[in-house]
Design an enzyme around this catalytic site. Structure first.
Site, PDB file in Angstrom:
ATOM      1  N   GLU A  38      -3.143   1.732 -15.161  1.00 31.04           N
ATOM      2  CA  GLU A  38      -2.198   0.960 -15.978  1.00 31.04           C
ATOM      3  C   GLU A  38      -2.125   1.492 -17.406  1.00 31.04           C
ATOM      4  O   GLU A  38      -2.099   0.724 -18.384  1.00 31.04           O
ATOM      5  CB  GLU A  38      -2.603  -0.522 -15.969  1.00 31.04           C
ATOM      6  CG  GLU A  38      -2.533  -1.140 -14.575  1.00 31.04           C
ATOM      7  CD  GLU A  38      -2.899  -2.618 -14.552  1.00 31.04           C
ATOM      8  OE1 GLU A  38      -3.558  -3.081 -15.500  1.00 31.04           O
ATOM      9  OE2 GLU A  38      -2.520  -3.302 -13.593  1.00 31.04           O
ATOM     10  N   GLU A  43      -1.112  -3.026  -6.498  1.00 27.56           N
ATOM     11  CA  GLU A  43      -1.717  -4.333  -6.776  1.00 27.56           C
ATOM     12  C   GLU A  43      -0.674  -5.435  -6.603  1.00 27.56           C
ATOM     13  O   GLU A  43       0.109  -5.700  -7.509  1.00 27.56           O
ATOM     14  CB  GLU A  43      -2.307  -4.392  -8.194  1.00 27.56           C
ATOM     15  CG  GLU A  43      -3.546  -3.547  -8.384  1.00 27.56           C
ATOM     16  CD  GLU A  43      -4.224  -3.798  -9.731  1.00 27.56           C
ATOM     17  OE1 GLU A  43      -3.922  -4.839 -10.366  1.00 27.56           O
ATOM     18  OE2 GLU A  43      -5.039  -2.964 -10.140  1.00 27.56           O
TER      19      GLU A  43
END
Length: 688
Positions: free
Chosen positions: A180, A251
């Site tokens: 991320e 995710e």
């Protein structure tokens, strides 16, 4: 029927143990293994958040739920807590975990990071990195890149030496570098984008024989695949940054992180299924559930204020029990989507409008196969639509899956799985005063400290993550006796105040600074002011993590600031240093006296309980602290802080049966507040 047969045959192919090298590649449609395009459902299970004894059952239940891939991070600070000192034993045995996944015929996605966030203390980075001269984490910075490359190479070489990559016949089909990063990339200016390119080059250059991914990184350099994280990747994902890369969701959050003082985030089975089906309808071919099993933040591993129970609302709860209806509803979803595998992976994709908020996503195979996803995005009412001259009723905010473009095999809003309920039954009560002992943590004064500074030190830099606790103490001259206001500004999580050895109060905060203000009595002459600063986990995210600080920032008595006085410091508690929670280290324990003092260690013993159901300590009678069973920390507890609904965020704390002996188990608690150990129970956990 032909599609179903092909799906079964394909599943049998990758379900076998891997005894030979596999060619893992990808194209714009999906991952390709040995020339076969694959539609994959994945589930995150983190090896250190459970025990080796739990791994086989967790993986088996995931497989039964239609999961093909187990995804896990690699936890650098767990494996190398001190530079050059490695630990891969017990819950840290990542090779054993991957071998268990392989034994059950599933694949592995290995997210090496090494920054992982994951609500794990310091984002998975070992704190010793903080003291490397000139280091800037996650940037085009020489010292950081040196240590990152060394660690990532070590992990890859370990996997390679164990022949765990699919290219060697093992189960690992994907690896992840970084995590991320796009969320913080701009803070590093040009050194962010150059770091991304370097990290991708590092990964690809290690030649693992399997693809690499970067999640939430739209500019992931070729050939690294950019993937999506979040609740609604079918809505928000901009897609692969190359037509030659597949659409992947690393995710899909089944719940969300819960911190002390917060209520759990509940996500319905219907909503999760809707967004999975929508992602698949929009050409997605890999979906990972984060988490499929969350587990437990044992010890001090949870990040700042994160509760010890992790993603307990996942399809498999903290104890590994199946949570219905989400587990069963997703299992049925996976089965329905697999009936569409042939046209999904090899057919032409068409989209057509069925109404203002209704859409048909259609896949047509070369041999006449047809699959359709009929979507109703209206969240307030059902919709009747016509598709291929057939009328269909679509519930509000739902997707109907038609494996043959005619018959509905599954609708995301129609849950046929029965709910289950988790219950707890008291199996042992720790209410005997004769079986409890206590040890009062000594309160240090300036004169018995050896670490001194004429400044208020940063807690993280001082303790170096060896303890949640840092004592600040100072001598203060006052004349005459008087009541004065003590004001303490902190950006840790808790501060306790003692004046001349007597407890005066505490305060706590969250992400921002907070203030402890108390009226205290000072005597004529020398006064000892002692403050205990407490962290409940280190920060786990954000740019320039190495520059973040915590601890006491300012101390004022009336109008006089003591910031530049000479302060004495003690790192951690004496009980920690003596390891009184371990059976091999003893101190002079006293009989239990129920005095209600702060900072008391409590100890008792009990025999193991019959049965095989999971066990949990009910700490509802306690305040805040940490708990050990036979020297193993089962985590921090903070029962005294309540949610907006006026209840603790967590009351029960997981006690793995593998931590227990048949007889003479030692239970030790460090209680910061006025907890009552006589109210603790050990409960059996079951579902009905």
């Amino acid at each position: 029927m032909l599609g179903l047969i092909l799906v079964v045959l394909a599943a049998a192919g990758f379900g076998n143990c891997h005894g030979y090298g596999r060619n893992v590649t990808y194209d714009g449609r999906s991952l390709i293994i040995d020339s076969h395009h694959l539609l994959l459902f994945s589930g995150s299970i983190h090896y250190p958040r459970s025990t080796p004894q739990m791994w086989p059952s967790l993986i088996s239940k995931a497989k039964q739920g239609g999961i093909d891939v187990i995804q896990t991070y690699v936890f650098w600070n767990l494996h190398e807590p001190q530079q050059g000192q490695y630990d891969f034993s017990g819950r840290r045995d990542i090779v054993r975990f991957i071998r268990e996944v392989e034994a059950q015929g599933l694949y592995v996605c290995l997210r090496i990071g090494p920054f992982i966030e994951s609500e794990w203390t310091y984002g998975g980075l070992p704190f010793w990195l903080h003291d490397v001269p000139g280091i800037v984490f996650r940037s085009d910075n020489g010292p950081f890149k040196f240590h990152m490359q060394k660690w990532v190479t070590k992990v890859v070489n370990m996997m390679r030496s164990e022949k765990l990559y699919a290219s060697q016949g093992g189960p690992i089909i994907l690896s992840q570098i970084e995590n991320e990063y796009q969320r913080v990339e701009g803070a590093f200016n040009g050194k962010g984008s150059s770091y991304v390119k370097w990290a991708a080059g590092l990964a690809v250059g290690l030649q693992t024989g399997v693809p690499w991914i970067m999640c939430s990184q739209q500019d992931a350099p070729d050939p690294v695949i950019n993937t999506c994280n979040g609740f609604e990747c079918g809505v928000r994902f901009r897609g692969p940054n190359s037509p030659n890369k597949p659409s992947m969701w690393t995710e899909n959050w089944t719940s969300f992180v819960q911190r002390y003082g917060q209520e759990p985030f509940m996500r319905s089975a219907e909503e999760i299924a809707f967004h999975v089906a929508l992602f698949i309808a929009k050409n997605g071919t890999y979906v990972n559930y984060y988490m499929y099993h969350g587990g437990t933040n044992f010890g001090r591993t949870g990040a700042a204020r994160v509760i010890t129970s992790y993603y307990d609302q996942a399809p498999l709860d903290e104890y590994g029990l199946i949570r219905q209806p989400v587990w069963g509803h997703l299992k049925e979803l996976h089965a329905a989507i697999r009936l569409c595998t042939v046209p999904l992976l090899s057919g032409l994709h068409e989209t057509s409008s069925l109404g203002y908020l209704q859409t048909a996503y259609v896949f047509k195979g070369k041999s006449g196969e047809c699959a359709a996803f009929l979507v109703n995005k209206d969240d307030s009412s059902n919709a009747r639509v016509r598709f291929q001259n057939i009328s269909f009723e679509l519930p509000s905010m739902s997707i109907s899956i038609l494996p043959d473009c005619k018959n509905v095999a599954f609708n995301t809003a129609k849950v046929s799985t029965q709910n289950n309920t988790r219950s707890r039954r008291v199996k042992h009560i720790f209410d005997s005063t004769e079986r409890w002992k206590e040890y009062a943590e000594p309160i240090p004064t300036f004169s018995n400290t050896s670490l001194r500074a004429e400044v208020l030190l940063d807690q993280m830099s001082t303790t170096k993550d060896t303890s949640d606790y840092l004592w600040y103490t100072v001598c203060f001259q006052h004349d005459p006796d008087a009541q004065v206001e003590l004001s303490v500004l902190s950006n840790a999580h808790v501060v306790h105040a003692f004046v001349n050895g007597r407890y005066k109060g505490y305060a706590y905060g969250g992400r921002n600074n907070f203030v402890l203000e108390k009226t205290v009595e000072l005597k004529n002459g020398t006064n000892n002011i002692t403050l205990l600063s407490v962290m409940v986990g280190l920060p786990d995210s954000g740019a320039y993590l190495e520059s973040k600080t915590a601890g006491i920032r300012s101390v004022r008595i009336q109008n006089k600031y003591l910031n530049n006085y000479q302060w004495g410091y003690q790192i951690g508690l004496l009980g920690e240093r003596l390891r009184i929670f371990s059976t091999e280290h003893e101190v002079q324990w006293s009989p239990y006296q129920a005095r209600g003092h702060r900072l008391i260690w409590y100890k008792t013993w009990f025999d193991a309980l019959s049965g095989d159901e999971p066990l949990a300590l009910n700490l509802g009678s306690m305040g805040k602290g940490e708990v050990w069973v036979n020297g193993e920390s089962i985590g921090r507890y903070w029962v005294s802080i309540h949610t907006p609904e006026h209840r603790p965020s967590q009351t029960w704390y997981n006690v793995p049966r593998s931590f227990l002996k048949p007889r003479g188990n030692i239970l030790v608690l460090l209680e910061e507040e006025y907890g009552n150990p006589l109210g603790i129970t050990l409960d059996g956990v079951s579902i009905t």
